[in-house]
Write an enzyme that holds these catalytic residues in place. Structure first.
Site, PDB file in Angstrom:
ATOM      1  N   LYS A 121       0.728  -1.224   0.092  1.00  0.00           N
ATOM      2  CA  LYS A 121      -0.104  -0.059  -0.055  1.00  0.00           C
ATOM      3  C   LYS A 121       0.843   1.287   0.120  1.00  0.00           C
ATOM      4  O   LYS A 121       1.700   1.527   0.992  1.00  0.00           O
ATOM      5  CB  LYS A 121      -0.904  -0.074   1.137  1.00  0.00           C
ATOM      6  CG  LYS A 121      -1.764   1.212   1.182  1.00  0.00           C
ATOM      7  CD  LYS A 121      -2.021   1.907   2.562  1.00  0.00           C
ATOM      8  CE  LYS A 121      -2.816   3.325   2.471  1.00  0.00           C
ATOM      9  NZ  LYS A 121      -2.148   4.312   1.844  1.00  0.00           N
ATOM     10  N   GLU A 165       9.658  16.067  15.022  1.00  0.00           N
ATOM     11  CA  GLU A 165       9.840  15.721  13.612  1.00  0.00           C
ATOM     12  C   GLU A 165       9.051  16.678  12.800  1.00  0.00           C
ATOM     13  O   GLU A 165       7.843  16.587  12.557  1.00  0.00           O
ATOM     14  CB  GLU A 165       9.714  14.420  13.283  1.00  0.00           C
ATOM     15  CG  GLU A 165      10.032  14.160  11.801  1.00  0.00           C
ATOM     16  CD  GLU A 165       9.971  12.697  11.434  1.00  0.00           C
ATOM     17  OE1 GLU A 165       8.448  12.375  11.442  1.00  0.00           O
ATOM     18  OE2 GLU A 165      10.620  12.205  10.795  1.00  0.00           O
ATOM     19  N   GLU A 181       9.099   1.307  10.817  1.00  0.00           N
ATOM     20  CA  GLU A 181      10.255   2.147  10.710  1.00  0.00           C
ATOM     21  C   GLU A 181       9.636   3.472  10.676  1.00  0.00           C
ATOM     22  O   GLU A 181       8.813   4.021   9.716  1.00  0.00           O
ATOM     23  CB  GLU A 181      10.787   1.886   9.114  1.00  0.00           C
ATOM     24  CG  GLU A 181      11.428   0.726   8.895  1.00  0.00           C
ATOM     25  CD  GLU A 181      12.747   0.592   9.617  1.00  0.00           C
ATOM     26  OE1 GLU A 181      13.330   1.762  10.306  1.00  0.00           O
ATOM     27  OE2 GLU A 181      13.501  -0.509   9.452  1.00  0.00           O
ATOM     28  N   CYS A 228      13.478  10.300   6.341  1.00  0.00           N
ATOM     29  CA  CYS A 228      13.413   9.951   7.939  1.00  0.00           C
ATOM     30  C   CYS A 228      14.800  10.311   8.530  1.00  0.00           C
ATOM     31  O   CYS A 228      14.725  10.642   9.803  1.00  0.00           O
ATOM     32  CB  CYS A 228      13.068   8.616   7.902  1.00  0.00           C
ATOM     33  SG  CYS A 228      14.148   7.575   7.123  1.00  0.00           S
TER      34      CYS A 228
HETATM   35  P1  NAD Z   1       2.085   8.326   7.551  1.00  0.00           P
HETATM   36  O1  NAD Z   1       2.275   7.786   8.944  1.00  0.00           O
HETATM   37  O2  NAD Z   1       1.251   9.562   7.614  1.00  0.00           O
HETATM   38  O3  NAD Z   1       1.610   7.505   6.330  1.00  0.00           O
HETATM   39  C1  NAD Z   1       2.498   6.252   6.127  1.00  0.00           C
HETATM   40  C2  NAD Z   1       1.438   5.256   5.426  1.00  0.00           C
HETATM   41  O4  NAD Z   1       0.516   4.769   6.315  1.00  0.00           O
HETATM   42  C3  NAD Z   1       0.667   5.746   4.324  1.00  0.00           C
HETATM   43  O5  NAD Z   1       0.412   4.983   3.146  1.00  0.00           O
HETATM   44  C4  NAD Z   1      -0.791   6.106   4.836  1.00  0.00           C
HETATM   45  O6  NAD Z   1      -1.834   6.100   4.051  1.00  0.00           O
HETATM   46  C5  NAD Z   1      -1.080   4.987   5.681  1.00  0.00           C
HETATM   47  N1  NAD Z   1      -1.698   4.935   6.771  1.00  0.00           N
HETATM   48  C6  NAD Z   1      -2.265   6.189   7.391  1.00  0.00           C
HETATM   49  N2  NAD Z   1      -3.013   5.838   8.626  1.00  0.00           N
HETATM   50  C7  NAD Z   1      -3.063   4.329   8.766  1.00  0.00           C
HETATM   51  C8  NAD Z   1      -3.710   3.538   9.714  1.00  0.00           C
HETATM   52  N3  NAD Z   1      -4.443   3.737  10.514  1.00  0.00           N
HETATM   53  N4  NAD Z   1      -3.452   2.301   9.387  1.00  0.00           N
HETATM   54  C9  NAD Z   1      -2.600   1.754   8.346  1.00  0.00           C
HETATM   55  N5  NAD Z   1      -1.769   2.685   7.584  1.00  0.00           N
HETATM   56  C10 NAD Z   1      -2.064   4.061   7.509  1.00  0.00           C
HETATM   57  O7  NAD Z   1       3.498   8.967   7.183  1.00  0.00           O
HETATM   58  P2  NAD Z   1       3.668   9.757   5.961  1.00  0.00           P
HETATM   59  O8  NAD Z   1       3.406  11.121   6.248  1.00  0.00           O
HETATM   60  O9  NAD Z   1       3.251   9.255   4.620  1.00  0.00           O
HETATM   61  O10 NAD Z   1       5.447   9.917   5.901  1.00  0.00           O
HETATM   62  C11 NAD Z   1       6.296  10.701   6.687  1.00  0.00           C
HETATM   63  C12 NAD Z   1       6.815   9.680   8.077  1.00  0.00           C
HETATM   64  O11 NAD Z   1       7.399   8.782   7.462  1.00  0.00           O
HETATM   65  C13 NAD Z   1       7.863  10.676   8.591  1.00  0.00           C
HETATM   66  O12 NAD Z   1       7.834  10.343  10.081  1.00  0.00           O
HETATM   67  C14 NAD Z   1       9.003   9.892   8.424  1.00  0.00           C
HETATM   68  O13 NAD Z   1      10.239  10.314   9.185  1.00  0.00           O
HETATM   69  C15 NAD Z   1       8.731   8.657   8.218  1.00  0.00           C
HETATM   70  N6  NAD Z   1       9.769   7.834   7.448  1.00  0.00           N
HETATM   71  C16 NAD Z   1      10.367   6.649   8.098  1.00  0.00           C
HETATM   72  C17 NAD Z   1      11.343   5.908   7.497  1.00  0.00           C
HETATM   73  C18 NAD Z   1      12.207   5.032   7.992  1.00  0.00           C
HETATM   74  O14 NAD Z   1      12.884   3.893   7.581  1.00  0.00           O
HETATM   75  N7  NAD Z   1      12.289   5.110   9.245  1.00  0.00           N
HETATM   76  C19 NAD Z   1      11.575   6.259   5.946  1.00  0.00           C
HETATM   77  C20 NAD Z   1      10.546   7.195   5.423  1.00  0.00           C
HETATM   78  C21 NAD Z   1       9.764   8.079   6.019  1.00  0.00           C
END
Ligand code: NAD
Length: 492
Positions: free
Chosen positions: A185, A392, A259, A293
């Site tokens: 997804k 963040e 992650e 991230c």
């Molecule tokens: P997000 O948590 O808003 O969304 C991530 C994914 O989860 C999306 O596909 C979203 O549609 C889905 N999602 C949303 N609500 C959900 C739920 N209740 N259950 C399951 N899935 C759900 O994050 P974002 O804004 O897309 O990305 C930014 C974040 O990602 C930042 O905090 C960044 O640090 C982190 N990130 C971490 C890494 C790592 O490897 N540690 C890498 C890249 C990004």
């Protein structure tokens, strides 16, 4: 790969109409205009995708193929990514807003490398055998304890928007190489290259149902993460969502890898090569407009060189070419959305209202006028309790704090609930090792930024995550250790 942008779910080896017949707008960050209208997969379509993955896991050939045969398919998928690198890179650049050169040369190239790496890693993974002795039914016997590593079954891979192809393949590589099937997804903010992956996989000979892709909003992710027929969830995203995923997975005791976000410090000591450190710090925070991230979003600099170092950093910022992501010369593009730009600016405005000094940026540029651009921003003299220091931001904002000695540097560096990465700039090897040991992060880079061997553990300590990815760590996650114990030694 068809050059038409495909926006429908990929299930059972082909694109299908989502059962719910709902859609959402995928907006291009550089123009603010709708790039595509994407079919939203509701819980029925998600269930259909999970059923296709389950069928392929339980009755298909993929889990039963040799590691070598699976590796051949993954390598052909990598060939497909490389063949379409420019097309995919341009689509990623339009969808995410990252510069084209970064998308083609880093993200798509790394996506292919991820698949090749795990294809090879799964083939060279040697399973364990332990030999021991025991008494059984009054006789001395020898035990041969085999640890087998069968695939888990069906995985859910949920990823954010900042590096869709790179993060999708970083998870798909080990999941598929180990013999699992999955439902991927992507984020609703940048789903297009992941939707294109299905076709590349089919062309490479991946059997139908092994990879399914569903786009959608939070409900789609939630339907997937809580589905009873999913065996493991690999989630990459924010801390708050990670918490929900973990709670949802508890119901059926799924294995979970998280992650999550970071607030990674850049520690600059006076004995560092300051020019190199300034380039490294600028790159660690402003690459991808800070939407990474591992962004080095907190500068901790030794007081006696702070003025000189900040000057060097401002020179680096002036060199950044802000512009259209599709222009080869651009190295700094827009943020992902209007809402995200507002959120980033709110942190800056709040800090400024509390007395922080904006050394550069702090607003949208005059040009480009359209799109969601926000200038690279450096904040100094913040209140130690400022949200810009503790939260963040996931945008191009660097905060500055000063220290006088190692203890103070470490106290500032570790004063956070995050524990993803830290960057340390010093020419003294003893200092580097001493400070690295006391940093409470899962990864520490010394005089460099984000270079690593893919066999090493990638992940987050504290609230930055749960579990590790990379090499055998990923393969361990995607397999179920299983003991087969045999005895011998009694003469019949
Ligand atoms: P997000 O948590 O808003 O969304 C991530 C994914 O989860 C999306 O596909 C979203 O549609 C889905 N999602 C949303 N609500 C959900 C739920 N209740 N259950 C399951 N899935 C759900 O994050 P974002 O804004 O897309 O990305 C930014 C974040 O990602 C930042 O905090 C960044 O640090 C982190 N990130 C971490 C890494 C790592 O490897 N540690 C890498 C890249 C990004």
């Amino acid at each position: 790969m068809d050059s038409k942008i495909e926006t429908r779910p990929f299930v059972g080896g082909r694109h299908i109409d989502a059962r719910e017949r709902e859609s959402f707008a995928d907006v291009e960050p550089a123009s603010g205009r709708e790039l595509a209208r994407v079919a939203s997969a509701g819980s029925e379509t998600v269930a259909h995708a999970v059923a296709a993955a389950r069928e392929a896991a339980d009755r298909g050939q993929w889990p039963r193929m040799s590691a070598e045969a699976r590796a051949n398919v993954l390598n052909r998928m990598a060939d497909g990514l490389e063949k379409h690198a420019r097309e995919l890179g341009a689509l990623e650049a339009r969808d995410v807003g990252k510069p084209l050169s970064e998308c083609v040369n880093h993200d798509v190239a790394r996506a292919a490398r991820n698949l090749r790496f795990f294809a090879a890693a799964a083939q060279s993974w040697t399973q364990e055998a332990a030999f021991s002795e025991a008494k059984f039914l009054g006789a001395d016997v020898r035990l041969v304890n085999l640890t087998e590593r069968p695939p888990l079954g069906v995985g859910a891979i949920i990823i954010p928007w900042n590096s869709p192809l790179m993060l999708a393949t970083w998870n798909l590589g080990p999941c598929l190489a180990a013999g699992n099937t999955c439902v991927l997804k992507p984020s609703e903010l940048a789903p297009l290259t992941c939707l294109a992956l299905g076709e590349i996989a089919s062309e490479a000979g991946l059997p139908p149902g092994v990879l399914n892709v569903v786009a959608g909003l939070a409900e789609t992710g939630s339907a997937l993460a809580t589905h009873q027929d999913i065996d493991a969830v690999a989630f990459t995203g924010g801390v708050a969502t990670g918490r929900k995923v973990m709670a949802g997975a508890a119901e059926s005791l799924k294995r979970v890898m998280l992650e999550l976000g970071g607030k990674s410090p850049n520690l600059v000591f006076s004995d560092a090569d300051l020019k190199r450190a300034a380039r490294g710090v600028a790159r660690s925070i402003f690459r991808s407009q800070g939407q990474s991230c591992v962004a080095g979003s907190r500068l901790l600099v030794e007081s006696r060189i702070a003025g000189e170092f900040i000057g060097m950093l401002l020179d680096e910022v002036r060199r950044l070419r802000i512009g259209d992501p599709l222009d080869e010369q651009t190295d700094y593009g827009p943020l992902i959305s209007a809402a995200h730009r507002e959120r980033v600016h709110a942190f800056v405005a709040e800090a400024a209202a509390e007395g922080a000094e904006i050394l550069t940026g702090g607003k949208a540029p005059e040009r480009p006028a359209q799109g969601f651009y926000y200038l690279p921003t450096i904040l100094d003299r913040l209140s130690p309790r400022a949200h810009a220091i503790s939260e963040e931001i996931f945008g191009p904002v660097l905060t500055v704090q000063r220290f006088d000695d190692e203890d103070e540097a470490l106290a500032l560096a570790n004063a956070t609930r995050y524990g993803l990465a830290a960057y340390l700039w010093s020419s003294k090897i003893e200092r580097a090792l001493r400070v690295a040991e006391r940093l409470k992060t899962a990864m520490v880079w010394v005089n460099s930024f984000f270079l690593r061997d893919l066999r090493t553990p990638f992940g987050g300590a504290k609230q930055s995550g749960l579990g590790r990815q990379g090499g055998r760590y990923s393969l361990e996650f995607w397999t179920e250790p299983k003991l087969v114990c045999m005895t011998y030694g009694e003469e019949k």
